[in-house]
Motif scaffolding. Structure first.
Motif, PDB file in Angstrom:
ATOM      1  N   PHE A   1       2.743   2.743   2.140  1.00 47.96           N
ATOM      2  CA  PHE A   1       2.715   3.650   3.294  1.00 47.96           C
ATOM      3  C   PHE A   1       4.129   3.943   3.801  1.00 47.96           C
ATOM      4  O   PHE A   1       4.428   5.073   4.170  1.00 47.96           O
ATOM      5  CB  PHE A   1       1.876   3.037   4.418  1.00 47.96           C
ATOM      6  CG  PHE A   1       0.396   3.142   4.183  1.00 47.96           C
ATOM      7  CD1 PHE A   1      -0.297   4.302   4.528  1.00 47.96           C
ATOM      8  CD2 PHE A   1      -0.313   2.097   3.611  1.00 47.96           C
ATOM      9  CE1 PHE A   1      -1.663   4.409   4.313  1.00 47.96           C
ATOM     10  CE2 PHE A   1      -1.676   2.202   3.387  1.00 47.96           C
ATOM     11  CZ  PHE A   1      -2.353   3.354   3.742  1.00 47.96           C
TER      12      PHE A   1
ATOM     13  N   THR B   1      -3.890   4.249   8.158  1.00 48.87           N
ATOM     14  CA  THR B   1      -5.170   3.732   8.621  1.00 48.87           C
ATOM     15  C   THR B   1      -4.919   2.938   9.916  1.00 48.87           C
ATOM     16  O   THR B   1      -3.774   2.591  10.216  1.00 48.87           O
ATOM     17  CB  THR B   1      -5.792   2.796   7.572  1.00 48.87           C
ATOM     18  OG1 THR B   1      -4.934   1.651   7.411  1.00 48.87           O
ATOM     19  CG2 THR B   1      -5.952   3.513   6.230  1.00 48.87           C
TER      20      THR B   1
ATOM     21  N   GLN C   1      -0.013  11.054   8.293  1.00 48.67           N
ATOM     22  CA  GLN C   1      -1.459  11.308   8.409  1.00 48.67           C
ATOM     23  C   GLN C   1      -2.291  10.366   7.540  1.00 48.67           C
ATOM     24  O   GLN C   1      -3.511  10.240   7.733  1.00 48.67           O
ATOM     25  CB  GLN C   1      -1.770  12.766   8.025  1.00 48.67           C
ATOM     26  CG  GLN C   1      -1.618  13.105   6.549  1.00 48.67           C
ATOM     27  CD  GLN C   1      -0.176  13.363   6.114  1.00 48.67           C
ATOM     28  OE1 GLN C   1       0.743  13.235   6.932  1.00 48.67           O
ATOM     29  NE2 GLN C   1       0.015  13.743   4.871  1.00 48.67           N
ATOM     30  N   SER C   2      -1.655   9.670   6.608  1.00 46.13           N
ATOM     31  CA  SER C   2      -2.391   8.755   5.721  1.00 46.13           C
ATOM     32  C   SER C   2      -2.555   7.358   6.333  1.00 46.13           C
ATOM     33  O   SER C   2      -3.244   6.516   5.767  1.00 46.13           O
ATOM     34  CB  SER C   2      -1.654   8.631   4.381  1.00 46.13           C
ATOM     35  OG  SER C   2      -0.394   8.005   4.544  1.00 46.13           O
TER      36      SER C   2
ATOM     37  N   ASP D   1       0.809  -1.218   0.000  1.00 45.70           N
ATOM     38  CA  ASP D   1       0.000   0.000   0.000  1.00 45.70           C
ATOM     39  C   ASP D   1       0.843   1.268   0.000  1.00 45.70           C
ATOM     40  O   ASP D   1       0.313   2.384   0.116  1.00 45.70           O
ATOM     41  CB  ASP D   1      -0.942   0.003   1.212  1.00 45.70           C
ATOM     42  CG  ASP D   1      -1.971  -1.120   1.130  1.00 45.70           C
ATOM     43  OD1 ASP D   1      -2.248  -1.574   0.005  1.00 45.70           O
ATOM     44  OD2 ASP D   1      -2.494  -1.527   2.182  1.00 45.70           O
TER      45      ASP D   1
ATOM     46  N   GLU E   1       4.139   9.814   4.829  1.00 47.43           N
ATOM     47  CA  GLU E   1       2.982  10.671   5.127  1.00 47.43           C
ATOM     48  C   GLU E   1       2.205  10.035   6.279  1.00 47.43           C
ATOM     49  O   GLU E   1       1.310   9.216   6.081  1.00 47.43           O
ATOM     50  CB  GLU E   1       2.114  10.814   3.875  1.00 47.43           C
ATOM     51  CG  GLU E   1       2.836  11.497   2.718  1.00 47.43           C
ATOM     52  CD  GLU E   1       1.954  11.632   1.484  1.00 47.43           C
ATOM     53  OE1 GLU E   1       0.791  11.144   1.522  1.00 47.43           O
ATOM     54  OE2 GLU E   1       2.427  12.193   0.480  1.00 47.43           O
TER      55      GLU E   1
END
Length: 298
Positions: A33, A214, A211-212, A31, A209
């Motif tokens: 992240f 989950t 804040q992204s 993903d 990032e």
């Protein structure tokens, strides 16, 4: 007897944590992240903080100055090279492929144990290694995964080199665990390791990032840092104080079984007769290698 049983339970926990780690880490990579090199910094940095915090509540142990170099070399192979190659390789290959290649580790450890630690290699131990290796290879060769892999050949090469580095690390800490409490050398191991990996992943870390994230991704990252890093690096040395390095190594054959079951649970693999037989070979092989016959009383 109880201490040996506790050591075997500790080893089983290590394999469970590592087995789940293949999928959790891959989820984060897939993903996009966190990059693999940034993940290395998170793993090492998080575990370093945990080990040093816990050490504050434990008795202090004096370290011989000459052993700091051994700590550093263990950090080079067990933290720096090991983690960078593993996570970079896992990004490029699949969890099942990675768990397959990791099974070569006990063979390397068995050879190094005989050469460096002068451990006796019995015919029974060789038989256990052959059975477990055969089962692990059968399981992973026929295993399927739907997860994407950018460059399987390069990823598999990185995982193989990771297995060599990890084997050298196991031999190094076998010698240290006979002299120091696990927390004493592991806290230094990770402190040295953190400064070793920092230059390689600082660029990727700055690009994360946060804040992204989950909740699922946050859990996966925490599992890798706390469970598959802090937990495993704590339990492995504890097991080494009671078991031979070659015995510790052969338990790695359980990882494909655990990784396979978890992959099926996540919907990326299926079970069949060949895999069941392969798993039985692995369990029998691990039992034979870990079996210690009772000493006859004179």
């Amino acid at each position: 007897m109880k201490s040996r049983s506790y050591a075997i339970v500790a080893l089983l926990m290590v394999q469970v944590l590592y087995g789940l780690n293949f999928t959790f880490a891959k989820i984060v990579f897939n993903d996009n992240f966190v990059g693999p090199l940034a993940f290395v910094i998170l793993r090492v940095g998080g575990a370093t903080i945990l080990f040093w915090l816990v050490s504050l509540f434990l008795p202090k142990e004096k370290v011989d100055k000459k052993d700091y170099f051994k700590f550093f070399m263990a950090a080079v192979f067990g933290v720096g090279i090991n983690m960078i190659l593993f996570l970079k390789g896992l990004q490029l290959t699949t969890p099942i492929h990675a768990s397959a290649i990791v099974t070569i580790t006990p063979v390397i450890i068995l050879v190094l144990s005989a050469i460096v630690l002068k451990e006796k290699v019995t015919k029974l131990k060789v038989l256990g290694v052959i059975l477990a290796l055969g089962g692990a290879l059968a399981l992973t060769i026929y295993g399927k995964s739907t997860r994407a892999a950018d460059n399987v050949f390069l990823g598999n090469t990185f995982i193989f080199l990771n297995a060599i580095a990890y084997s050298i690390y196991i031999i190094l800490i076998k010698q240290l665990s006979a002299k120091y409490h696990p927390f004493t050398f592991i806290k230094w191991l990770f402190l040295f390791g953190f400064f070793l990996v920092l230059p390689f992943g600082i660029g990727e870390l700055n690009a994360v990032e946060w804040q992204s994230f989950t909740p699922a991704i946050t859990f996966a990252v925490l599992f890798v840092v706390v469970g598959a890093t802090f937990g495993t690096y704590l339990l492995n040395p504890l097991a080494l104080t009671r078991l031979k390095a070659s015995t510790v190594g052969v338990f790695i054959y359980l990882q494909p079984v655990i990784a396979g079951f978890f992959a099926m649970f996540m919907g990326v693999d299926t079970i069949d007769a060949i895999k069941i037989v392969a798993m039985l070979f692995i369990f029998v092989g691990v039992y034979i290698v870990s079996y210690k016959p009772k000493q006859k009383s004179v």
